[in-house]
Design a protein around this motif. Structure first.
Motif, PDB file in Angstrom:
ATOM      1  N   ARG A  20       0.828  -1.209   0.000  1.00  0.00           N
ATOM      2  CA  ARG A  20       0.000   0.000   0.000  1.00  0.00           C
ATOM      3  C   ARG A  20       0.866   1.263   0.000  1.00  0.00           C
ATOM      4  N   ALA A  21       1.932   1.250   0.792  1.00  0.00           N
ATOM      5  CA  ALA A  21       2.825   2.415   0.840  1.00  0.00           C
ATOM      6  C   ALA A  21       3.509   2.628  -0.505  1.00  0.00           C
ATOM      7  N   TRP A  22       3.898   1.531  -1.156  1.00  0.00           N
ATOM      8  CA  TRP A  22       4.547   1.646  -2.462  1.00  0.00           C
ATOM      9  C   TRP A  22       3.568   2.112  -3.540  1.00  0.00           C
ATOM     10  N   LEU A  23       2.310   1.703  -3.439  1.00  0.00           N
ATOM     11  CA  LEU A  23       1.289   2.226  -4.348  1.00  0.00           C
ATOM     12  C   LEU A  23       1.171   3.742  -4.208  1.00  0.00           C
ATOM     13  N   ASP A  24       1.237   4.212  -2.963  1.00  0.00           N
ATOM     14  CA  ASP A  24       1.099   5.642  -2.685  1.00  0.00           C
ATOM     15  C   ASP A  24       2.276   6.451  -3.239  1.00  0.00           C
ATOM     16  N   ILE A  25       3.503   5.976  -3.025  1.00  0.00           N
ATOM     17  CA  ILE A  25       4.667   6.744  -3.498  1.00  0.00           C
ATOM     18  C   ILE A  25       4.770   6.664  -5.018  1.00  0.00           C
ATOM     19  N   ASP A  26       4.380   5.530  -5.612  1.00  0.00           N
ATOM     20  CA  ASP A  26       4.380   5.429  -7.075  1.00  0.00           C
ATOM     21  C   ASP A  26       3.374   6.417  -7.676  1.00  0.00           C
ATOM     22  N   GLU A  27       2.226   6.571  -7.026  1.00  0.00           N
ATOM     23  CA  GLU A  27       1.244   7.562  -7.476  1.00  0.00           C
ATOM     24  C   GLU A  27       1.830   8.973  -7.403  1.00  0.00           C
ATOM     25  N   ALA A  28       2.530   9.263  -6.332  1.00  0.00           N
ATOM     26  CA  ALA A  28       3.131  10.591  -6.180  1.00  0.00           C
ATOM     27  C   ALA A  28       4.129  10.876  -7.303  1.00  0.00           C
ATOM     28  N   ILE A  29       4.936   9.887  -7.648  1.00  0.00           N
ATOM     29  CA  ILE A  29       5.940  10.050  -8.712  1.00  0.00           C
ATOM     30  C   ILE A  29       5.267  10.235 -10.067  1.00  0.00           C
ATOM     31  N   HIS A  30       4.242   9.440 -10.358  1.00  0.00           N
ATOM     32  CA  HIS A  30       3.568   9.529 -11.652  1.00  0.00           C
ATOM     33  C   HIS A  30       2.648  10.743 -11.755  1.00  0.00           C
ATOM     34  N   SER A  31       2.413  11.425 -10.646  1.00  0.00           N
ATOM     35  CA  SER A  31       1.542  12.602 -10.662  1.00  0.00           C
ATOM     36  C   SER A  31       2.270  13.873 -11.075  1.00  0.00           C
ATOM     37  N   LEU A  32       3.577  13.794 -11.300  1.00  0.00           N
ATOM     38  CA  LEU A  32       4.287  14.922 -11.896  1.00  0.00           C
ATOM     39  C   LEU A  32       4.170  14.761 -13.408  1.00  0.00           C
TER      40      LEU A  32
END
Length: 360
Positions: A255-267
Motif C-alpha cells: 500500500r505504501a509503495w502504491l502511494d509513493i508510485d502515485e506521487a511520482i507519476h503525478s508529476l
C-alpha cells in the motif's frame, strides 16, 4: 526587500531554496487565513503582503543579448511541425535567446516517443552545425539521481548552450543521498532529489497529485504554492514508505509503495509525456520497483494483484476513481496516463486513477 531579492537570485544556494519554500508557505498560510477570516480588518493589508511575496518569487526577466536568432530555422521548423502538436499540445516556443531555444526544444523532445525524439534530435544537431555550432558534453547542468546519464548535449561554437545530465555525485551531495538508502528505496530517494531540482528549471511541469489538489492538473509555474505543497507531499510519501518497510505485514508495504508510485507519476506535463518517451521510461522505473515489491508479497503468500490502466477509458473506468480529463493529446476517449495503479489486496479493491482525453 532588497536583500530578499539578492538571496533568492543566488543560483545553487540552499539558503535561497529554504527562503523560497518559506515564502511559498507563508503566502499559502495567509491565503487560507483570509478565507477563514474574510471580515478581518487586516484583510486589505494582507492582500498587499501576499502580492509582495508573489512578486518576490517571480523569476527575474530574461535579458535578450542578441535579438537575432542564429537558430531561427530550427525554431520555425519546430513551431510548424503539426505532428508535434499531438504530443506537446499547441504551446509554441517561448525562448528569447539561442541558448534558451536549444534547451527548450531539447526538453520538449524528452516528452516525445523515442523514434520521433531521435529523429528531431538529429535534425536539430544538423541545423546547429549549419550555423557553426557543434554538440558537446563538456558543459552539462547536473540533475541529482542514482546514476550518471547524459540526457542531451549542449552546444559550442557560434552558439553556446548547456546540456543536461543525471549525476550520481550530485545525488550523493544532497541530504537525502547522504543518508545512503539501499535497495528499492535508493531509487525512490533518487526521484525525490531529481524532482526537487527539475521542478525548478522546467516551467511546463504540472502535478495531478490527489492528496494536494484533487480537481485539476495544476501548473507548478503559475501556482508556486502548489509546487511547494507537491514537493512536501512527495517527501512525506517517501518517509511513509521507509517506515512501512520496517513492518512485517507485506500488504501494508505494498500500500505504501502504491502511494509513493502515485506521487511520482503525478508529476506530469499537459498533455502528459508519451509512455515510451524519456520521461515515460523514467517514471516506469518506479513502477518496476512497485512490481518487485508486489512479487515479494505474492511469494510470501499474500493475495495481491495490481494493474496499470490504459487503453479506451470506457473499458477501464470501473477500475478507477476521481479521474481527470483533458482536451488535448493522444486519442479522444483514451487514457493519457495512469497516475495510480489499480490494486486488489486480500480481496479489497483499491481503485486506480488516470488522466484521459475527452471524447469530444
Amino acid at each position: 526587500m532588497e536583500h530578499l531579492h539578492q538571496l533568492l537570485e543566488i543560483e545553487n544556494s540552499e539558503l535561497a531554496k529554504v527562503l523560497r519554500f518559506s515564502l511559498h508557505g507563508l503566502e499559502t498560510i495567509l491565503d487560507q487565513a483570509q478565507q477563514e477570516y474574510p471580515q478581518d480588518p487586516g484583510i486589505q493589508i494582507c492582500d498587499e503582503i501576499r502580492k509582495e511575496i508573489l512578486q518576490l518569487l517571480q523569476p527575474p526577466p530574461k535579458v535578450e543579448i542578441n535579438s537575432e536568432f542564429k537558430l531561427i530555422n530550427l525554431r520555425d521548423a519546430f513551431n510548424t511541425d503539426p505532428e508535434l502538436n499531438l504530443y506537446l499540445g499547441n504551446s509554441s516556443l517561448k525562448s528569447q535567446t539561442d541558448a534558451d531555444l536549444w534547451n527548450e526544444i531539447q526538453c520538449k523532445l524528452l516528452r516525445l516517443p523515442e523514434d520521433l525524439a531521435t529523429s528531431w534530435r538529429q535534425r536539430a544537431g544538423e541545423m546547429a552545425r549549419q550555423i557553426g555550432a557543434v554538440e558537446n558534453n563538456s558543459h552539462l547542468y547536473q540533475l541529482p539521481f542514482v546514476r550518471d546519464e547524459v540526457i542531451y548535449s549542449g552546444l559550442q561554437g557560434s552558439v553556446t548552450a548547456r546540456g543536461l545530465c543525471l549525476s550520481r555525485p550530485a545525488f550523493l551531495n544532497t541530504a537525502i543521498g547522504q543518508n545512503h538508502p539501499t535497495g528499492e528505496l535508493n531509487l525512490l530517494a533518487g526521484f525525490i532529489a531529481l524532482y526537487t531540482k527539475i521542478i525548478e528549471i522546467e516551467p511546463e511541469l504540472h502535478h495531478a497529485f490527489k492528496s494536494v489538489f484533487s480537481f485539476d492538473v495544476v501548473s507548478l509555474h503559475t501556482k508556486p504554492e502548489q509546487k511547494y505543497q507537491y514537493i512536501e507531499a512527495l517527501s512525506d510519501r517517501f518517509q511513509r514508505t521507509k517506515k512501512a518497510e520496517e513492518n512485517t505485514d507485506l500488504s501494508l508495504i505494498v500500500r505504501a509503495w502504491l502511494d509513493i508510485d502515485e506521487a511520482i507519476h503525478s508529476l506530469v506535463f499537459v498533455p502528459p509525456a508519451e509512455r515510451y518517451s524519456w520521461w515515460g521510461k523514467l517514471q516506469q522505473e518506479s513502477r518496476r520497483n512497485l512490481k518487485k515489491v508486489v512479487e515479494r508479497a505474492i511469494q510470501a503468500g499474500y493475495d495481491i494483484r495490481i494493474k496499470s490502466l490504459s487503453g479506451i477509458y470506457a473499458d477501464i473506468c470501473a477500475f478507477s476513481k476521481d479521474d481527470l480529463q483533458l482536451d488535448c493529446g493522444g486519442t479522444p476517449g483514451e487514457v493519457l496516463t495512469c497516475l495510480r495503479m489499480y490494486a486488489r489486496i486480500n480481496q479489497e479493491e483499491i481503485p486506480g486513477r488516470v488522466i484521459f482525453r475527452s471524447s469530444r
